[in-house]
Design an enzyme around this catalytic site. Structure first.
Site, PDB file in Angstrom:
ATOM      1  N   GLY A   1      -8.584  34.346  -1.703  1.00 14.66           N
ATOM      2  CA  GLY A   1      -9.457  35.298  -2.384  1.00 14.66           C
ATOM      3  C   GLY A   1     -10.892  35.234  -1.879  1.00 14.66           C
TER       4      GLY A   1
ATOM      5  CD  GLN B   1      -9.495  21.556  -3.418  1.00 10.51           C
ATOM      6  OE1 GLN B   1      -8.528  21.559  -2.655  1.00 10.51           O
ATOM      7  NE2 GLN B   1      -9.985  22.685  -3.932  1.00 10.51           N
TER       8      GLN B   1
ATOM      9  CG  ASP C   1     -12.904  30.338  -4.230  1.00 10.03           C
ATOM     10  OD1 ASP C   1     -13.772  29.700  -4.831  1.00 10.03           O
ATOM     11  OD2 ASP C   1     -11.891  30.797  -4.789  1.00 10.03           O
TER      12      ASP C   1
ATOM     13  CB  SER D   1     -13.027  31.047 -12.231  1.00  9.49           C
ATOM     14  OG  SER D   1     -13.047  29.643 -12.065  1.00  9.49           O
ATOM     15  CB  SER D   2      -8.629  27.717 -12.918  1.00 10.67           C
ATOM     16  OG  SER D   2      -7.736  28.426 -12.082  1.00 10.67           O
TER      17      SER D   2
ATOM     18  CG  HIS E   1      -7.173  33.288 -12.680  1.00  9.93           C
ATOM     19  ND1 HIS E   1      -7.347  34.046 -11.552  1.00  9.93           N
ATOM     20  CD2 HIS E   1      -7.741  32.079 -12.410  1.00  9.93           C
ATOM     21  CE1 HIS E   1      -8.018  33.358 -10.655  1.00  9.93           C
ATOM     22  NE2 HIS E   1      -8.255  32.145 -11.137  1.00  9.93           N
ATOM     23  CD  GLU E   2      -3.838  39.977 -13.984  1.00 14.87           C
ATOM     24  OE1 GLU E   2      -3.702  40.695 -12.974  1.00 14.87           O
ATOM     25  OE2 GLU E   2      -2.894  39.699 -14.747  1.00 14.87           O
ATOM     26  N   GLY E   3      -6.592  36.756 -10.642  1.00 15.26           N
ATOM     27  CA  GLY E   3      -6.998  36.585  -9.241  1.00 15.26           C
ATOM     28  C   GLY E   3      -5.842  36.035  -8.416  1.00 15.26           C
ATOM     29  CG  HIS E   4      -4.430  32.062  -9.160  1.00 13.95           C
ATOM     30  ND1 HIS E   4      -4.805  31.579 -10.390  1.00 13.95           N
ATOM     31  CD2 HIS E   4      -5.068  31.289  -8.246  1.00 13.95           C
ATOM     32  CE1 HIS E   4      -5.624  30.540 -10.231  1.00 13.95           C
ATOM     33  NE2 HIS E   4      -5.807  30.359  -8.940  1.00 13.95           N
TER      34      HIS E   4
END
Ligand code: AMP
Length: 277
Positions: free
Chosen positions: A144, A58, A147, A182-183, A31-34
């Site tokens: 990011g 995780q 997190d 967020s995914s 997404h745009e964050g990545h």
């Protein structure tokens, strides 16, 4: 863009690659964050390595792992469009071969908050990030602020283990209504999706109070809880706290402060934070 799925191939491709090398670790469902991390990596480096690995160690609940979105073809197209040089997509048995038994365990910034909500989560994160850093030996790795506790853990990890990499933390990218990308957002129902921005609104309201001079940690956390409680679709609040951004210890009243919170909506847990400055 080259796609490789073994550590041997990754090392071989990177042996001749121009430096600096920037690494962007992800679990995909891009997404745009990545993409903001990839764009910064592209601006700073001659070679950009992105990784897509849904790291089983995780995850706590197996249903969360099973439900994690994996639109791999779309992810590869987005990375290619943003100029990623190499994408590393290892299968689980490439990262965790038979007999794998080493785990990187941290206390310090891994304690509390996400560490309590997801027991074992940060050991899984630290182990896989240590592996990705040692496999690709980048000059810089990008993460990011969404997190933020993960970033604190990773900074501690590379410092404690003398891993020679710079850690770059980039701002949280948000949708038009303030919800952090967020995914897992695709797992929200329409109704939940409409309600979800109330998390960022509550955090932002406390940031406004802080800026107008109300700097009492307990009152700010309580004010945030009160506001979150007004959203009926937030079924449970995991935590609301003011913490030191580097250590994730309770904020002592001086230095950079982060207001962090996590809420449950059905099967999805939202996390977010704002800097109080
Ligand atoms: P993930 O695929 O969720 O493991 O995330 C991969 C990287 O993208 C991590 O460093 C995240 O902190 C970062 N990231 C995820 N969401 C956002 C966002 N909304 N803004 C900025 N970075 C993000």
């Amino acid at each position: 863009m080259l796609q490789v799925s073994t550590v041997a191939e990754l090392r071989s491709v990177l042996r001749g690659a121009p430096h600096p090398v920037g690494l962007v670790p992800t679990m995909g469902a891009v997404h745009e964050g990545h993409l903001s991390l990839v764009r910064q990596a592209h601006a700073d480096n001659a070679t950009v390595v992105a990784t897509i690995f849904v790291n089983p160690t995780q995850f706590g609940q197996s249903s969360d792992l099973a439900n994690y979105p994996r639109p791999i073809e779309q992810d590869l197209a987005l990375f290619e469009r943003e100029g990623v040089s190499v994408v590393f997509t290892p299968p689980v048995d490439e990262m965790y071969s038979a007999g794998f038994t080493t785990t990187v365990h941290l206390d310090g910034p891994a304690l509390g908050y996400e560490g309590d909500a997801r027991p074992g989560h940060f050991d899984g994160v630290a182990t896989v990030v240590a592996k990705l850093l040692l496999q690709s030996l980048p000059d810089v790795a990008y993460f990011g602020r969404k997190d933020a506790q993960q970033v604190a853990v990773i900074r501690r990890l590379v410092s404690d283990l003398d891993i020679p990499v710079a850690i770059s933390m980039l701002p949280t990218i948000r949708e038009h209504d303030g919800l952090a990308f967020s995914s897992r957002n695709v797992l929200l129902s329409d109704e939940q999706r409409r309600a979800a921005p109330a998390l960022f609104r509550a955090l932002s309201a406390m940031r406004d109070r802080y800026r107008s001079g109300m700097q009492d940690a307990t009152k700010l956390a309580d004010g945030c809880r009160t506001q979150l409680a007004r959203e009926p679709l937030f079924e449970r609040v995991d935590y609301v706290a003011l913490v030191d951004e580097a250590t994730f210890a309770p904020w002592s009243g001086t230095g950079p402060c982060l207001l962090v919170a996590s809420v449950h909506m059905g099967d999805v847990r939202l996390i977010d934070n704002v800097v109080l400055d």
